[in-house]
Design an enzyme around this catalytic site. Structure first.
Site, PDB file in Angstrom:
ATOM      1  N   LYS A  62       0.823  -1.214   0.000  1.00  0.00           N
ATOM      2  CA  LYS A  62       0.000   0.000   0.000  1.00  0.00           C
ATOM      3  C   LYS A  62       0.857   1.265   0.000  1.00  0.00           C
ATOM      4  O   LYS A  62       0.592   2.198  -0.771  1.00  0.00           O
ATOM      5  CB  LYS A  62      -0.945  -0.026   1.206  1.00  0.00           C
ATOM      6  N   THR A 113       3.931   1.525  -0.952  1.00  0.00           N
ATOM      7  CA  THR A 113       4.662   1.556  -2.225  1.00  0.00           C
ATOM      8  C   THR A 113       3.789   2.142  -3.326  1.00  0.00           C
ATOM      9  O   THR A 113       4.237   2.989  -4.115  1.00  0.00           O
ATOM     10  CB  THR A 113       5.140   0.142  -2.603  1.00  0.00           C
ATOM     11  N   ARG A 118       2.332   8.380   7.036  1.00  0.00           N
ATOM     12  CA  ARG A 118       2.639   8.288   8.464  1.00  0.00           C
ATOM     13  C   ARG A 118       4.131   8.015   8.663  1.00  0.00           C
ATOM     14  O   ARG A 118       4.800   7.489   7.786  1.00  0.00           O
ATOM     15  CB  ARG A 118       1.839   7.151   9.103  1.00  0.00           C
ATOM     16  N   LYS A 151       7.009  -6.370  10.831  1.00  0.00           N
ATOM     17  CA  LYS A 151       6.280  -5.741   9.740  1.00  0.00           C
ATOM     18  C   LYS A 151       7.185  -4.985   8.767  1.00  0.00           C
ATOM     19  O   LYS A 151       6.926  -4.896   7.577  1.00  0.00           O
ATOM     20  CB  LYS A 151       5.227  -4.786  10.320  1.00  0.00           C
ATOM     21  N   ALA A 158      -3.472   1.453  13.005  1.00  0.00           N
ATOM     22  CA  ALA A 158      -4.859   1.425  12.531  1.00  0.00           C
ATOM     23  C   ALA A 158      -5.677   0.317  13.181  1.00  0.00           C
ATOM     24  O   ALA A 158      -6.900   0.335  13.112  1.00  0.00           O
ATOM     25  CB  ALA A 158      -4.903   1.260  11.013  1.00  0.00           C
ATOM     26  N   PHE A 161      -3.543  -0.514   7.153  1.00  0.00           N
ATOM     27  CA  PHE A 161      -4.166  -1.812   6.946  1.00  0.00           C
ATOM     28  C   PHE A 161      -5.273  -1.739   5.887  1.00  0.00           C
ATOM     29  O   PHE A 161      -5.179  -0.960   4.946  1.00  0.00           O
ATOM     30  CB  PHE A 161      -4.668  -2.402   8.270  1.00  0.00           C
ATOM     31  N   PHE A 211       3.295  -8.644  -9.170  1.00  0.00           N
ATOM     32  CA  PHE A 211       4.497  -9.365  -8.766  1.00  0.00           C
ATOM     33  C   PHE A 211       5.010 -10.201  -9.929  1.00  0.00           C
ATOM     34  O   PHE A 211       4.239 -10.608 -10.818  1.00  0.00           O
ATOM     35  CB  PHE A 211       4.195 -10.292  -7.573  1.00  0.00           C
ATOM     36  N   TRP A 264       6.983  -0.752  -7.838  1.00  0.00           N
ATOM     37  CA  TRP A 264       8.158  -1.246  -7.106  1.00  0.00           C
ATOM     38  C   TRP A 264       9.338  -1.343  -8.065  1.00  0.00           C
ATOM     39  O   TRP A 264      10.441  -0.919  -7.741  1.00  0.00           O
ATOM     40  CB  TRP A 264       7.865  -2.619  -6.482  1.00  0.00           C
TER      41      TRP A 264
END
Length: 562
Positions: free
Chosen positions: A77, A79, A100, A111, A279, A307, A387, A415
């Site tokens: 998210k 990224t 954030r 994480k 979150a 999230f 991906f 990415w």
């Protein structure tokens, strides 16, 4: 691609990038050296005068990036948020990104950081993921200063008649430290304080973090701090920071932390990185001050909420928009084929194998989040974060499913390609903002009862059948409404992994009931926290923490930071 080609890590990509001096980034925003406060060559804060000056300017469009329920497969998210901002920049739009700040707890735990990934990152990556400009340290200090002042009040005669069994304010630390969840303080005799049970929250779960991120200016910050409930007295009435008379001292500790941090992406798109409430236990959005300032400095703001849409986006739309006084123009919902297959029942170790049936089953999770965003009256675009392991059949199947259910969708490859990989998404989003109607409204009214607000979230956002309130929760609801807190919005504390309160129920569970075990009054932040399941406010470290791979070379460069 050759199997022998080494794929660079995020930190290797970040360290190879050439940053511009932050003064040059400020000039892109028509800011002068007097408008910012430098924190070295590549970081700065917006000055208080600048924040005040921006209030009279017309606001640009705010774009919210959210996602499906997270899985160990990864969704990307942050990224996509960064890549979308870079793509809009490439399309010659005046754009800012608002993110954030990462917490050290998950950074050194499991994480990872929160600066994006690959060629879609904000820089300086290692600074942002570690101490940055010291905002979290200031919040931790303010939190613990308040704890010390409460204990000193007990020691010095307890004029407010605080019931030491009903002190709800905890100490804080910005690390995952399960050993500190429950502690006893004040041992050692009369001169060492009043013995009582206490505990630690992670800093991002502190109400001060939420207060800082929902405050509109320094004056509003002080007002919110004064309203924070820290304990209950012998008559079971709330005791606040204002009753203790220490809101001024807390505001003093936060006077610099409240200013947004200006940085840049790899492609030199301006970004404000500020605040970082979780979150799943708080409201999961960057600061109101940063988002509003970005909207006054740019025509488009790309921001994210933590999230999935059941947590961060729901709170952004029900809580943050009310506090900030703006309406988002559109939403991006991020998903990956890998994650959707996990929601369809595929174990992580088998995600490299093509599995169309599991993809179709997991798609229901994405579909529910799309329905949720639509229920708020907002247009959206689904962003499929591609991906290398995704097969052509899987990609085409997912695109066809989106088409079947009339979900606007675009593939992204940010990415690998940075902003170039998000051009199609950016163009589609601009088209949606321009052409689609919006009729934004939160899904409950503030005048609804606390039970009605929670039930609305469970039924409309999670897709559950109803809510079961514990005896303790029912008693607290009656007390909170008696204290005049019934008109506050609700902040759900729930597992991020499932739409339900059971983390094992992936995909799109149905006919489930959410149990609210207890409530917490975050009156300063301006919401009531409803605790469900076994969500904890102080996480623990995994068996193999990410910290074990971290180091620094002889030149002071970070190693192993993702």
């Amino acid at each position: 691609m050759s199997l022998h080609v080494k794929i660079k890590s995020d930190i290797e990509i970040a360290q190879a990038a050439k940053m511009k001096p932050i003064l040059e980034i400020a000039k892109q925003l028509e800011l002068t050296e007097d408008d910012i406060e430098l924190y070295g060559k590549y970081k700065a804060k917006l000055s208080s005068k600048t924040i005040t000056k921006l209030q009279t300017k017309e606001a640009g469009k705010v774009i919210l990036v959210t996602a499906i329920n997270p899985t160990p497969a990864g969704e990307g998210k942050s990224t996509v948020t960064v890549g979308l901002g870079d793509a809009l920049h490439r399309l010659d739009k005046k754009v800012m990104i608002a993110l954030r700040e990462p917490s050290l707890g998950p950074t050194m735990g499991i994480k990872g950081g929160a600066t994006g990934g690959g060629y879609a990152q904000v820089l300086p990556m290692e600074d942002i993921n570690l101490h940055f400009t010291g905002d979290f340290h200031a919040i931790t200090s303010a939190n613990n200063a308040l704890a010390a002042l409460i204990d000193n009040h007990l020691q010095q005669g307890n004029e407010l008649r605080i019931d030491q069994r009903r002190i709800v304010w905890k100490r804080a630390l910005d690390l995952n430290d399960r050993a500190l969840r429950k502690v006893v303080v004040g041992l050692g005799g009369p001169m060492q304080g009043v013995p009582r049970e206490d505990g630690f929250d992670i800093t991002v779960a502190s109400e001060i973090m939420a207060v800082l991120c929902l405050a509109t200016d320094l004056h509003n910050l002080r007002e919110r701090l004064s309203k924070m409930v820290v304990a209950y007295n012998m008559e079971k009435e709330p005791v606040t920071v204002g009753d203790l008379g220490v809101e001024g001292a807390l505001t003093l500790l936060l006077k610099d932390a409240v200013k947004p941090n200006l940085v840049q992406t790899i492609e030199h798109t301006p970004a404000l990185v500020h605040g970082g409430p979780f979150a799943n236990i708080a409201h999961g959005c960057n600061s109101v001050i940063a988002t509003v300032a970005a909207s006054k400095l740019a025509d488009y703001v790309v921001t994210e909420a933590g999230f999935g849409a059941d947590l961060g986006a729901e709170k952004f739309l029900n809580i943050k928009t009310r506090a900030a006084g703006f309406e988002p123009s559109a939403v991006v919902i991020v998903a990956t084929i890998r994650a959707l297959k996990m929601h369809g029942g595929v174990p992580k170790q088998e995600l490299g194998n093509e599995n169309i049936e599991s993809l179709k089953a997991g798609f229901e999770n994405l579909r529910k989040h799309a329905e949720t965003i639509a229920s708020f009256g907002l247009p959206f675009v689904v962003a499929i974060n591609k991906f290398i392991t995704d097969t052509d059949l899987e990609v085409n199947t997912l695109l066809e499913l989106c088409k079947q259910y009339h979900l606007p969708v675009e593939l992204t490859e940010v990415w690998e390609k940075g902003g170039e990989g998000g051009i199609a998404l950016a163009q589609r989003l601009l088209e949606v903002i321009e052409k689609e109607e919006r009729d934004f409204a939160p899904i409950y009214d503030l005048s609804d009862s606390i039970e009605e607000k929670i039930t609305a979230i469970v039924q409309k956002v999670y897709g559950g059948s109803g809510v079961e309130f514990s005896t303790k929760a029912k008693k607290q609801i009656a007390e909170f409404e008696r204290f005049g807190w019934g008109n506050l919005p609700v902040c759900m504390a729930k597992t991020q992994y499932s739409l339900s309160d059971d983390p094992t129920k992936l995909g799109r569970p149905t006919d489930f009931t959410v149990t609210v075990r207890e409530l917490k009054a975050s009156v300063g932040a301006g919401f009531i926290v409803a605790l469900t399941g076994d969500v904890m406010t102080m996480p623990g470290l995994p068996k193999v923490p990410a910290a074990l791979k971290m180091d620094v070379d002889d030149q002071g460069n970070a190693i192993g930071l993702f």
